[in-house]
Design a protein around this motif. Structure first.
Motif, PDB file in Angstrom:
ATOM      1  N   GLY A 248      -2.557  -1.212  -2.458  1.00  0.00           N
ATOM      2  CA  GLY A 248      -3.681  -0.305  -2.305  1.00  0.00           C
ATOM      3  C   GLY A 248      -3.302   1.039  -1.738  1.00  0.00           C
ATOM      4  N   MET A 249      -4.329   1.730  -1.247  1.00  0.00           N
ATOM      5  CA  MET A 249      -4.197   3.108  -0.799  1.00  0.00           C
ATOM      6  C   MET A 249      -4.020   3.242   0.711  1.00  0.00           C
ATOM      7  SD  MET A 249      -4.564   4.617  -3.679  1.00  0.00           S
ATOM      8  CE  MET A 249      -5.380   4.576  -5.271  1.00  0.00           C
ATOM      9  N   LYS A 250      -3.937   2.121   1.402  1.00  0.00           N
ATOM     10  CA  LYS A 250      -3.842   2.145   2.866  1.00  0.00           C
ATOM     11  C   LYS A 250      -4.918   3.052   3.478  1.00  0.00           C
ATOM     12  CE  LYS A 250       0.372   2.225   4.514  1.00  0.00           C
ATOM     13  NZ  LYS A 250       1.776   2.632   4.764  1.00  0.00           N
ATOM     14  N   PRO A 251      -6.174   2.768   3.174  1.00  0.00           N
ATOM     15  CA  PRO A 251      -7.250   3.692   3.545  1.00  0.00           C
ATOM     16  C   PRO A 251      -7.476   3.856   5.041  1.00  0.00           C
ATOM     17  CG  PRO A 251      -8.154   1.609   2.792  1.00  0.00           C
ATOM     18  CD  PRO A 251      -6.685   1.565   2.512  1.00  0.00           C
ATOM     19  N   THR A 252      -7.039   2.907   5.854  1.00  0.00           N
ATOM     20  CA  THR A 252      -7.256   3.047   7.288  1.00  0.00           C
ATOM     21  C   THR A 252      -6.475   4.226   7.847  1.00  0.00           C
ATOM     22  OG1 THR A 252      -7.661   0.670   7.488  1.00  0.00           O
ATOM     23  CG2 THR A 252      -7.070   1.842   9.494  1.00  0.00           C
ATOM     24  N   ASN A 254      -4.655   6.717   5.665  1.00  0.00           N
ATOM     25  CA  ASN A 254      -4.450   7.868   4.787  1.00  0.00           C
ATOM     26  C   ASN A 254      -5.732   8.600   4.441  1.00  0.00           C
ATOM     27  OD1 ASN A 254      -1.602   7.672   4.475  1.00  0.00           O
ATOM     28  ND2 ASN A 254      -1.926   5.879   3.179  1.00  0.00           N
ATOM     29  N   LYS A 255      -5.611   9.872   4.243  1.00  0.00           N
ATOM     30  CA  LYS A 255      -6.723  10.714   3.817  1.00  0.00           C
ATOM     31  C   LYS A 255      -6.261  11.534   2.623  1.00  0.00           C
ATOM     32  CE  LYS A 255      -8.586  11.175   8.512  1.00  0.00           C
ATOM     33  NZ  LYS A 255      -8.959  12.112   9.597  1.00  0.00           N
ATOM     34  N   GLY A 256      -7.206  11.937   1.804  1.00  0.00           N
ATOM     35  CA  GLY A 256      -6.856  12.759   0.659  1.00  0.00           C
ATOM     36  C   GLY A 256      -6.420  11.910  -0.527  1.00  0.00           C
ATOM     37  N   GLU A 257      -5.965  12.571  -1.590  1.00  0.00           N
ATOM     38  CA  GLU A 257      -5.575  11.887  -2.818  1.00  0.00           C
ATOM     39  C   GLU A 257      -4.174  11.301  -2.671  1.00  0.00           C
ATOM     40  OE1 GLU A 257      -5.091  12.773  -7.615  1.00  0.00           O
ATOM     41  OE2 GLU A 257      -5.725  14.360  -6.233  1.00  0.00           O
ATOM     42  N   ILE A 258      -4.053   9.995  -2.892  1.00  0.00           N
ATOM     43  CA  ILE A 258      -2.767   9.317  -2.789  1.00  0.00           C
ATOM     44  C   ILE A 258      -2.636   8.316  -3.931  1.00  0.00           C
ATOM     45  CG2 ILE A 258      -2.467   9.544  -0.297  1.00  0.00           C
ATOM     46  CD1 ILE A 258      -3.711   6.805   0.027  1.00  0.00           C
ATOM     47  N   VAL A 259      -1.446   7.769  -4.104  1.00  0.00           N
ATOM     48  CA  VAL A 259      -1.212   6.781  -5.151  1.00  0.00           C
ATOM     49  C   VAL A 259      -1.122   5.396  -4.520  1.00  0.00           C
ATOM     50  CG1 VAL A 259      -0.039   8.403  -6.659  1.00  0.00           C
ATOM     51  CG2 VAL A 259       1.282   7.117  -4.981  1.00  0.00           C
ATOM     52  N   PRO A 260      -1.424   4.337  -5.292  1.00  0.00           N
ATOM     53  CA  PRO A 260      -1.340   2.985  -4.738  1.00  0.00           C
ATOM     54  C   PRO A 260       0.088   2.625  -4.348  1.00  0.00           C
ATOM     55  CG  PRO A 260      -2.580   3.005  -6.792  1.00  0.00           C
ATOM     56  CD  PRO A 260      -1.920   4.341  -6.674  1.00  0.00           C
ATOM     57  N   VAL A 261       0.213   1.787  -3.334  1.00  0.00           N
ATOM     58  CA  VAL A 261       1.520   1.286  -2.912  1.00  0.00           C
ATOM     59  C   VAL A 261       1.432  -0.229  -2.761  1.00  0.00           C
ATOM     60  CG1 VAL A 261       2.177   3.398  -1.716  1.00  0.00           C
ATOM     61  CG2 VAL A 261       0.958   1.614  -0.463  1.00  0.00           C
ATOM     62  N   MET A 262       2.590  -0.881  -2.879  1.00  0.00           N
ATOM     63  CA  MET A 262       2.684  -2.314  -2.617  1.00  0.00           C
ATOM     64  C   MET A 262       3.571  -2.516  -1.400  1.00  0.00           C
ATOM     65  SD  MET A 262       3.126  -4.189  -6.315  1.00  0.00           S
ATOM     66  CE  MET A 262       1.927  -3.938  -7.628  1.00  0.00           C
ATOM     67  N   GLU A 263       3.064  -3.240  -0.423  1.00  0.00           N
ATOM     68  CA  GLU A 263       3.851  -3.539   0.772  1.00  0.00           C
ATOM     69  C   GLU A 263       3.625  -4.993   1.147  1.00  0.00           C
ATOM     70  OE1 GLU A 263       2.666  -0.986   3.945  1.00  0.00           O
ATOM     71  OE2 GLU A 263       0.535  -1.141   3.487  1.00  0.00           O
ATOM     72  N   ALA A 264       4.728  -5.707   1.324  1.00  0.00           N
ATOM     73  CA  ALA A 264       4.673  -7.141   1.585  1.00  0.00           C
ATOM     74  C   ALA A 264       5.126  -7.452   2.996  1.00  0.00           C
ATOM     75  CB  ALA A 264       5.555  -7.886   0.589  1.00  0.00           C
TER      76      ALA A 264
END
Length: 316
Positions: A248-252, A254-264
């Protein structure tokens, strides 16, 4: 298993060192799902019955990348190297990787059969019921059988149906992943959906809150599953580890336009794996991505997600 890269016009069978006739499965085979496996298994079976070499012909890059005029950004279920691994596991002797370019795209169906299939010494071809080939996809499975007669026996494999009469297909698999329906995607593929990437440095916040994560830089443009949290198996150096993954976008943070990321977050694991190549298998969808009002709320949710993931993975 031998991998032979071809471009049109191709070398003849003798020049390629093919000493026996060939039983071939033809298709792009993105996903190598259960329907594709039936097509390939038929070619392998006929090869064994008739003393032929079993083969798969796949096309690279995907025709959409060549013919889309820049309008399509193709995302794959299985990159070429993974496809070839799966072909090998199905008992295939030879993989022909046809370079799909403008030259090949202009070949009419009769030339495809005469120049390519007969040129390779094909005596049996196995294709799916919806197979198309030749310029503008003018050739059908039925036309292939007509053009192949009498020396190329063509077997048309009927669709494999699953629940509620849906046929197994790459399109259905993509839709399942985009909806977060991991159970259906796994059933269609006959294995968990997976992506491979290199572990890269992220912003380091996961470690500061007690949940270090492996941030993935994917090796290919994969079909992206629904944004959210997943129970996953992480493979590295031949070993498997359980974990939970956020896509996801790590919304907690990040702000503004970003790309999805995968983190495990890998359970009970504290080794330095930056720069390592790892494979992540998606085992179950836990919840959609959401934004939290505080770090404490986020930490509490990660703990809850990890517990759910551990319960799921304990039985998988």
């Amino acid at each position: 298993m031998e991998i032979i890269h071809l471009s049109y016009p191709i070398n003849k069978a003798a020049e390629l060192g093919l000493n026996a006739g060939v039983s071939i499965a033809i298709g792009h085979f993105d996903g190598v799902h259960r329907g594709h496996q039936n097509v390939i298994s038929e070619a392998v079976k006929q090869a064994r019955i008739h003393g032929l070499q079993s083969a798969v012909m796949t096309f690279h890059p995907h025709p959409r990348e060549v013919l889309g005029r820049g309008k399509h950004y193709y995302q794959c279920l299985t990159p070429l190297e993974r496809k070839t691994e799966l072909f090998r596991m199905l008992g295939v002797d030879i993989v022909f990787v046809m370079d799909f370019d403008q030259s090949l795209s202009a070949v009419p169906p009769d030339r495809f059969v005469n120049d390519i299939l007969r040129g390779l010494g094909v005596s049996h071809a196995s294709v799916g019921f919806d197979f198309t080939f030749g310029h503008r996809g003018a050739g059908t499975a039925e036309l292939l059988a007509e053009l192949g007669a009498p020396d190329i026996d063509v077997h048309i494999v009927e669709p494999l149906l699953v629940k509620q009469g849906f046929k197994v297909s790459s399109t259905y698999t993509r839709e399942a992943l985009e909806n977060g329906d991991i159970a259906t995607a796994t059933d269609l593929l006959g294995r968990p959906y997976e992506v491979t990437g290199t572990v890269v440095h992220g912003d380091g916040r996961g470690r500061t809150i007690g949940f270090p994560t492996a941030n993935l830089q994917l090796h290919h443009a994969y079909v992206a599953p629904r944004l959210g949290v997943y129970a996953v198996k992480v493979w590295m150096d031949g070993a498997s580890y359980n974990g939970v993954l956020n896509h996801g976008m790590k919304p907690t943070f990040n702000k503004g336009e970003i790309v999805p990321v995968m983190e495990a977050h890998v359970f009970q694991f504290d080794k330095d794996i930056y720069g390592k190549s790892i494979t992540v298998q998606f085992m179950a969808f836990i919840r959609p991505e959401q934004k939290f009002g505080s770090i404490d709320e986020l930490i509490g949710q990660i703990r809850s997600d990890s517990k759910v993931a551990e319960e799921i993975l304990a039985t998988s």
